[in-house]
Design an enzyme around this catalytic site. Structure first.
Site, mmCIF file in Angstrom:
data_model
loop_
_atom_site.group_PDB
_atom_site.id
_atom_site.type_symbol
_atom_site.label_atom_id
_atom_site.label_comp_id
_atom_site.label_asym_id
_atom_site.label_seq_id
_atom_site.Cartn_x
_atom_site.Cartn_y
_atom_site.Cartn_z
ATOM 1 N N GLU A 234 -6.511 3.878 -1.745
ATOM 2 C CA GLU A 234 -5.647 5.093 -1.198
ATOM 3 C C GLU A 234 -4.378 4.330 -1.025
ATOM 4 O O GLU A 234 -3.900 3.901 -0.102
ATOM 5 C CB GLU A 234 -6.196 5.464 0.107
ATOM 6 C CG GLU A 234 -7.849 5.982 0.048
ATOM 7 C CD GLU A 234 -7.733 7.341 -0.958
ATOM 8 O OE1 GLU A 234 -6.793 7.910 -1.465
ATOM 9 O OE2 GLU A 234 -8.891 7.834 -0.829
ATOM 10 N N CYS A 268 1.217 9.568 3.764
ATOM 11 C CA CYS A 268 1.125 9.458 2.240
ATOM 12 C C CYS A 268 0.990 10.923 1.697
ATOM 13 O O CYS A 268 1.469 11.192 0.479
ATOM 14 C CB CYS A 268 -0.248 8.777 2.163
ATOM 15 S SG CYS A 268 -1.702 9.352 2.694
HETATM 16 P P1 NAP Z 1 1.146 -2.128 3.403
HETATM 17 O O1 NAP Z 1 2.378 -2.895 3.539
HETATM 18 O O2 NAP Z 1 0.439 -1.955 1.938
HETATM 19 O O3 NAP Z 1 0.035 -2.264 4.549
HETATM 20 C C1 NAP Z 1 -1.310 -1.643 4.384
HETATM 21 C C2 NAP Z 1 -2.292 -2.879 4.658
HETATM 22 O O4 NAP Z 1 -2.257 -3.714 3.779
HETATM 23 C C3 NAP Z 1 -1.758 -3.720 6.171
HETATM 24 O O5 NAP Z 1 -3.050 -4.091 6.730
HETATM 25 C C4 NAP Z 1 -1.258 -4.833 5.274
HETATM 26 O O6 NAP Z 1 -1.318 -5.876 6.122
HETATM 27 C C5 NAP Z 1 -2.165 -4.994 4.208
HETATM 28 N N1 NAP Z 1 -1.343 -5.952 3.002
HETATM 29 C C6 NAP Z 1 -0.176 -5.711 2.671
HETATM 30 N N2 NAP Z 1 -0.104 -6.557 1.626
HETATM 31 C C7 NAP Z 1 -1.157 -7.168 1.416
HETATM 32 C C8 NAP Z 1 -1.330 -7.856 0.317
HETATM 33 N N3 NAP Z 1 -0.739 -8.363 -0.385
HETATM 34 N N4 NAP Z 1 -2.755 -8.538 0.324
HETATM 35 C C9 NAP Z 1 -3.432 -7.995 1.146
HETATM 36 N N5 NAP Z 1 -3.236 -7.294 2.255
HETATM 37 C C10 NAP Z 1 -2.086 -6.760 2.302
HETATM 38 O O7 NAP Z 1 1.677 -0.419 3.634
HETATM 39 P P2 NAP Z 1 2.542 0.066 4.606
HETATM 40 O O8 NAP Z 1 3.752 -0.136 3.928
HETATM 41 O O9 NAP Z 1 2.193 -0.588 5.846
HETATM 42 O O10 NAP Z 1 1.924 1.695 4.884
HETATM 43 C C11 NAP Z 1 2.607 2.479 4.015
HETATM 44 C C12 NAP Z 1 1.793 2.771 2.609
HETATM 45 O O11 NAP Z 1 0.543 3.244 2.756
HETATM 46 C C13 NAP Z 1 2.725 4.020 1.934
HETATM 47 O O12 NAP Z 1 2.792 3.738 0.572
HETATM 48 C C14 NAP Z 1 1.721 5.176 2.174
HETATM 49 O O13 NAP Z 1 1.895 6.092 1.239
HETATM 50 C C15 NAP Z 1 0.311 4.401 1.884
HETATM 51 N N6 NAP Z 1 -0.597 5.366 2.725
HETATM 52 C C16 NAP Z 1 -1.490 5.746 1.794
HETATM 53 C C17 NAP Z 1 -2.453 6.636 2.233
HETATM 54 C C18 NAP Z 1 -3.555 7.349 1.514
HETATM 55 O O14 NAP Z 1 -4.574 7.920 1.885
HETATM 56 N N7 NAP Z 1 -3.406 7.280 0.070
HETATM 57 C C19 NAP Z 1 -2.749 6.900 3.818
HETATM 58 C C20 NAP Z 1 -1.612 6.250 4.800
HETATM 59 C C21 NAP Z 1 -0.742 5.236 4.134
HETATM 60 P P3 NAP Z 1 0.073 -6.512 7.081
HETATM 61 O O15 NAP Z 1 0.578 -5.561 8.243
HETATM 62 O O16 NAP Z 1 -0.463 -7.736 7.845
HETATM 63 O O17 NAP Z 1 1.125 -6.938 5.969
#
Ligand code: NAP
Length: 465
Positions: A234, A268
């Protein structure tokens, strides 16, 4: 990124957590594997009771949990409280409906005979230990919408939560412990993103679900693909909010404000691109900018606050850069566009902003704005509205304001998104599948589709005796 609770309203570091070392991680993986051996054989009734007790714990601890969430990621307290209540509802929904959603499926008698069987059916069996990599923006809801169906299906869960919400992550583990979940059934792993690959590759982990950004999704899917393990992703979204001439304009404006600014604009499924027919463009745009500009920005713990701070310093820098790039390319800020001065300066606040005059040369035309920043486009026709709505790398959800059934059907047929909401704003509900297409990811959460994602769809065929 350190695992720490930093208050986004003040920038103050409240607590730093030591990530789990190899020993602690090994202990938890072993516990998860052992828990699955027994838990997979439990009855639906047993699992329903567990989910109901977890819902009761959430209800009992609602205020405290909401304060933890607001302290860690800055959403207004009332919204954090509503999120907690929504989690309890989802747990009860799966407790009520889960068993029926994955009950044995019987093909038609003729089809059974055709296959040469005396009887045949499909049984949904759990996959095993499922790793959930989760974001901070709905730090309770994102986890519960994975955990409720996964546990109901007989899987066990490991949570790697975002590094800025460790207290919430630990509180969630505690909710399931107090609900009487068997040891190892739902555990939090305090690890950074760099440690995720080894967990996915561990033979005891069967599958992984990630909610988060595109780069994180790509990285997790690559590792899981290499291991041939099931994934659900997601990812981001830049949902269109299309306003056509038949729309109830007052309701559209009211909803547009909420859809863009809920959760301080960090959702999101927030409406991000407002695509407005020329006939109603002037009225919509001026009312929308007026209402956005009138929102109260401030302390997320205060009851009259509409918009709190962004969750992270990086998020503030990214959003500021996106708006600055648009303004440098001659976008017009109808409201906002500059960080507030004075006492709010120390927190990661960004004001509600409405931008017009958007062109493809601007980054914001293609990138997700994760904060209370709206772009408004003017279109001359339905065809142009559909084309612009689809002119995005993302395809999560969409909102369309029209009372004309033919226009509605056009969007149902042509919109490149996982859902379309008419005359209302996108929201998730346990009974409705949730997920996207294109770079918004794949797979579905919630409803029957969500609970079946982490099941082994087992065909049972009985030959003639
Ligand atoms: P993010 O940086 O991707 O972080 C989300 C999770 O992934 C965190 O637990 C993060 O850990 C982990 N993570 C990051 N890079 C990783 C990697 N290379 N390998 C494994 N795990 C990794 O996302 P964010 O910026 O915090 O959140 C916002 C994003 O999420 C936006 O794009 C939003 O649209 C999306 N989102 C989507 C939905 C949906 O249902 N489609 C819902 C909510 C949010 P760390 O914190 O330790 O880096």
């Amino acid at each position: 990124m350190p695992i720490a609770t930093v208050n986004p309203a003040t920038g103050e570091n409240l607590e730093t957590f030591e990530p789990f070392g190899r020993g602690e991680l090994e202990l938890r993986l072993a516990r998860a594997e052992a828990a699955f051996r027994d838990y997979r054989t439990t009855t639906f009734e047993y699992r329903s009771q567990l989910l109901r007790r977890a819902a009761d714990v959430l209800d009992a601890d609602r205020e405290q949990l909401a304060r933890t969430v607001t302290t860690e990621m800055g959403k207004p307290l009332a919204q954090a409280s509503a999120e907690t209540a929504k989690c309890a509802r989802a747990l009860r929904w799966y407790a009520d409906h889960g068993a029926a959603l994955i009950a044995d499926e019987l093909p038609g008698e003729d089809d059974v005979a055709d296959s040469g069987a005396t009887a045949a059916y499909v049984r949904y069996r759990p996959l095993g230990v499922v790793l959930a990599v989760m974001p901070w923006n709905f730090p309770l809801w994102q986890v519960v919408r994975f955990a409720a169906p996964a546990l109901m299906a007989g899987n066990v869960g490991l949570l790697k939560h975002a590094s800025n919400v460790p207290r919430t992550a630990l509180a969630l583990e505690e909710v399931f412990r107090r609900a009487g979940a068997p040891e190892g059934c739902f555990q939090t792993l305090l690890i950074g993103s760099g440690a995720v690959e080894a967990v996915i590759r561990d033979r005891r982990v069967a599958a992984v679900t990630l909610t988060g950004s595109e780069p994180a999704g790509r990285s997790v899917a690559a590792v899981a693909g290499d291991e041939l393990k099931k994934t659900v992703l997601e990812l981001g979204g830049s949902d269109p909010f299309v306003v056509l001439p038949s729309a109830d304009l007052d309701a559209a404006v009211r909803t547009a404000v909420k859809a863009r600014t809920q959760n301080n604009g960090q959702s999101c499924i927030a409406a991000k691109r407002f695509i407005v027919h020329a006939d109603v463009y002037p009225g919509f745009t001026s009312e929308f900018a007026k209402a956005m500009g009138a929102l109260r920005i401030g302390d997320p713990m205060a009851p009259d606050t509409d918009i709190g701070p962004l969750a992270t310093r990086q998020g503030l820098a990214d959003l500021s850069a996106l708006v600055a790039d648009a303004l440098a390319h001659d976008a017009v800020a109808e409201c906002g566009g500059n960080r507030p001065n004075g006492p709010l300066e120390q927190g990661w606040y960004y004001p509600p902003t409405v931008l017009t005059g958007i062109t493809p040369a601007m980054r914001i035309h293609r990138e997700e704005a994760f904060g209370p920043v709206a772009t408004v486009y003017r279109v001359e026709s339905l065809d142009e509205a559909v084309a612009l709505a689809n002119d995005s790398p993302f395809g999560l959800s969409s909102n369309v304001w029209t009372t004309d059934p033919a226009e509605q059907e056009r969007f149902v047929r042509d919109i490149e998104a996982g859902s379309v909401f008419f005359n209302g704003m996108t929201a998730s509900h346990p009974a409705l599948p949730f997920g996207g297409v294109k770079r918004s990811g794949y797979g579905r959460e919630l409803a029957g589709h969500g609970i079946r994602e982490f099941c082994n769809v087992t065909t049972v065929w009985l030959g003639p005796t």
